[in-house]
Design an enzyme around this catalytic site. Structure first.
Site, PDB file in Angstrom:
ATOM      1  N   CYS A  71      -9.972 -52.633   6.636  1.00 37.64           N
ATOM      2  CA  CYS A  71     -10.888 -53.664   6.142  1.00 37.64           C
ATOM      3  C   CYS A  71     -10.233 -54.459   5.004  1.00 37.64           C
ATOM      4  CB  CYS A  71     -12.217 -53.033   5.742  1.00 37.64           C
ATOM      5  SG  CYS A  71     -13.547 -54.234   5.551  1.00 37.64           S
ATOM      6  N   GLY A 106     -12.970 -51.785   0.716  1.00 34.28           N
ATOM      7  CA  GLY A 106     -13.460 -52.161  -0.604  1.00 34.28           C
ATOM      8  C   GLY A 106     -13.545 -53.664  -0.665  1.00 34.28           C
ATOM      9  N   GLU A 107     -13.335 -54.218  -1.832  1.00 33.30           N
ATOM     10  CA  GLU A 107     -13.371 -55.669  -1.992  1.00 33.30           C
ATOM     11  C   GLU A 107     -11.942 -56.154  -2.226  1.00 33.30           C
ATOM     12  OE1 GLU A 107     -15.641 -58.082  -1.458  1.00 33.30           O
ATOM     13  OE2 GLU A 107     -13.846 -59.242  -1.922  1.00 33.30           O
ATOM     14  N   ARG A 148     -11.565 -63.337   6.131  1.00 32.40           N
ATOM     15  CA  ARG A 148     -12.435 -62.439   5.359  1.00 32.40           C
ATOM     16  C   ARG A 148     -13.872 -62.596   5.831  1.00 32.40           C
ATOM     17  NH1 ARG A 148     -13.277 -63.774  -0.115  1.00 32.40           N
ATOM     18  NH2 ARG A 148     -13.953 -61.752  -0.850  1.00 32.40           N
ATOM     19  N   HIS A 194     -13.580 -48.980   9.755  1.00 35.22           N
ATOM     20  CA  HIS A 194     -13.421 -47.877   8.804  1.00 35.22           C
ATOM     21  C   HIS A 194     -13.438 -46.498   9.473  1.00 35.22           C
ATOM     22  CE1 HIS A 194     -14.071 -50.481   5.307  1.00 35.22           C
ATOM     23  NE2 HIS A 194     -14.988 -51.095   6.025  1.00 35.22           N
ATOM     24  N   GLU A 215     -12.390 -43.925   8.294  1.00 37.29           N
ATOM     25  CA  GLU A 215     -12.569 -42.922   7.238  1.00 37.29           C
ATOM     26  C   GLU A 215     -14.028 -42.562   6.998  1.00 37.29           C
ATOM     27  OE1 GLU A 215     -11.726 -46.079   6.779  1.00 37.29           O
ATOM     28  OE2 GLU A 215     -12.713 -46.907   4.998  1.00 37.29           O
ATOM     29  N   ARG A 274     -19.248 -56.072   6.727  1.00 36.71           N
ATOM     30  CA  ARG A 274     -18.781 -57.381   6.224  1.00 36.71           C
ATOM     31  C   ARG A 274     -17.285 -57.500   6.522  1.00 36.71           C
ATOM     32  NH1 ARG A 274     -21.341 -60.448   2.080  1.00 36.71           N
ATOM     33  NH2 ARG A 274     -19.279 -60.584   1.156  1.00 36.71           N
TER      34      ARG A 274
END
Lengths: 300, 197
Positions: B78, B46-47, B107, B173, B175, B137
């Site tokens: 992430c 996520g962020e 990041r 990721h 997932e 990202r």
């Protein structure tokens, strides 16, 4: 410690759709300059949409609305570290090429701008950068996915602050998905014809009960309660356009909408964050808009 | 045994579905009282700046730090890796991490979304078959401190998976690719640790 065993692959569907997955449960905010982008990032936006005029101003000023000035987009990319999206006109593949060259993170092929092609949308498979497209119903969403969209947002009616069209579109899309799940195989062929979408995609949605891409809601969300209602309707997240920076206290409202999206099912949190936000954007009732001024009817 | 998934923002439903598929009892965690009930926690993609902000606003950050120091098993993907890093490079103004992993993470180390990619990675602790990894990202681990261990790296040598005690972190990721070995590995840690809040 060992090394990579295969080549890197860029711009795959998984990578494009994956960025939208990471934005789920978040708020994407329209910003028109670096200062607003800073406020949005500080407030907890998962991404910003860089544009020259928010939809409410496009609506009031009229004229042809186009892709933003590259300098403006560059200044917003330089200001924030969260993803930056930008809008291209429907069918304007050169605006999209320019936005990709500017290294935006997502392109919104958007009905908020004046369409450049009234027949064809952009062939989005040709791009490494992912696209989000608007839809008012399931057929429209599936046609955009077929063209390569990696994320869908229901259109609502941008720049109004009236959430009724957003509600209509999310209900329509969710209702049509639920109906597909109840159909037999022979009925799915007819459904695909009626939706004007490929049978394989229609059958996949009937089996899974969900779109193969992330679905956000846009167009008319102006309050924390509006945003939470869209989440309770099954949206993966929300776009807030004019609703934040056309309100009395953008910072407080942006903060509040972010919290309301996370705690969308907890009325006590929504009540707490709704206090003392100052004036919401004034707004226009969609029913007062003459049909030619309804942006959601652009795109097909 | 109950495994929590931090559900403030991001792809927490994908993690929850994967863990349930492996037979785990899963609880979505947004409040301190939900954190009290779990024996392990996944912090999703996520962020990271949004998760940090919400974790602090809703009183989760401090209880999380206390539990991590007391040995709560946590797996971060992430943004979750960023949350677990002792040092975050290129953070937004005022961003804090929970810490626990003796690493410095940068990041968004690859640039804009057009630089996001998928590739196969060797991860020896998970066996001979490579892991198909998706980097969106993504962050990279720029410095692996003496208490942390690198588990995988890219062809150019940059570290993208680390472990330290009961903490596990990946830049990518699993997932969203159907890869379940990291989660199995993590569930084994949760079982072994037997953490009680």
């Amino acid at each position: 410690m060992t090394e990579t065993t295969s080549a890197e692959q860029f711009g795959s569907s998984r990578v494009k759709r994956g960025l939208a997955d990471m934005m789920k449960g978040g708020v994407i905010m329209d910003v028109v300059n670096a200062e607003q982008a800073r406020i949005a990032e500080d407030a907890g936006a998962v991404a910003v949409m860089a544009l020259e005029r928010v939809p409410a101003d496009i609506r009031s000023q009229g004229g042809v609305a186009r892709m933003s000035d590259p300098d403006l987009i560059d200044s917003i990319i330089a200001e924030v570290s969260i993803p930056v999206m930008a809008k291209a006109r429907i069918g304007h593949f050169v605006e999209a090429q320019v936005l990709q060259a500017l290294n935006v993170d997502y392109i919104d092929e958007s009905e908020v701008l004046s369409p450049a092609d009234y027949v064809n949308h952009i062939d989005k498979w040709n791009f490494t950068v992912p696209f989000v497209c608007g839809a008012t119903n399931l057929g429209e969403a599936l046609r955009r996915i077929t063209e390569g969209a990696a994320m869908i947002r229901s259109k609502g009616e941008a720049g109004t602050g009236d959430v009724s069209e957003a509600m209509k579109h999310i209900r329509t899309i969710k209702g049509e998905i639920a109906r597909l799940s109840s159909l037999s195989k022979d009925e799915l062929y007819v459904a695909a014809k009626e939706l004007q979408a490929p049978y394989e995609l229609v059958a996949e949605i009937a089996a899974t009960g969900t779109l193969p891409v992330v679905l956000f809601v846009a167009g008319g969300v102006a309050t924390p309660a509006d945003a939470a209602m869209m989440m309770q309707m099954g949206a993966d997240g929300v776009f807030v356009g004019s609703g934040i920076f056309k309100s009395g206290n953008p910072q407080a409202r942006a903060n509040a909408i972010v919290k309301a999206v996370t705690f969308y099912d907890d009325p006590s949190v929504i009540a707490a964050v709704s206090r003392g936000l100052g004036e919401a954007m004034v707004g226009i009732n969609v029913s007062d808009l003459a049909a030619p001024h309804r942006l959601s009817e652009r795109g097909w | 045994m109950s495994v929590g998934v931090l559900a403030l923002q991001g792809d927490f439903r994908e993690h929850a579905a994967l863990l349930r598929g492996l037979g785990a009892e899963v609880e979505l965690v947004r409040r301190p009282e939900e954190l009290d009930r779990v024996n392990g926690l996944v912090i999703p993609g996520g962020e990271s700046s949004v998760m940090d902000k919400l974790a602090r606003a809703f009183g989760l950050a401090e209880p999380l730090r206390t539990r991590i120091q007391a040995g709560l098993p946590v797996y971060g993907t992430c943004a979750g890796l960023i949350m677990l890093a002792d040092t975050v490079l290129d953070a937004i103004r005022g961003q804090e991490s929970l810490g626990g992993l003796d690493i410095a993470v940068r990041r968004n180390a690859f640039g804009s979304q057009t630089a996001s990619f998928e590739t196969d990675l060797d991860v020896p602790v998970l066996g001979a078959d490579p892991v198909h990894a998706v980097f969106i990202r993504a962050p990279v681990v720029e410095t692996v401190g003496p208490r942390a261990t690198a588990l995988a790296s890219l062809a150019d040598g940059r570290c993208v998976a680390v472990e330290q005690g009961n903490l596990l972190g990946t830049s990518f990721h699993p997932e969203i690719t159907g890869e379940h070995r990291f989660h199995e590995y993590f569930l084994a840690t949760v079982t072994r640790a037997g953490f009680r809040g």
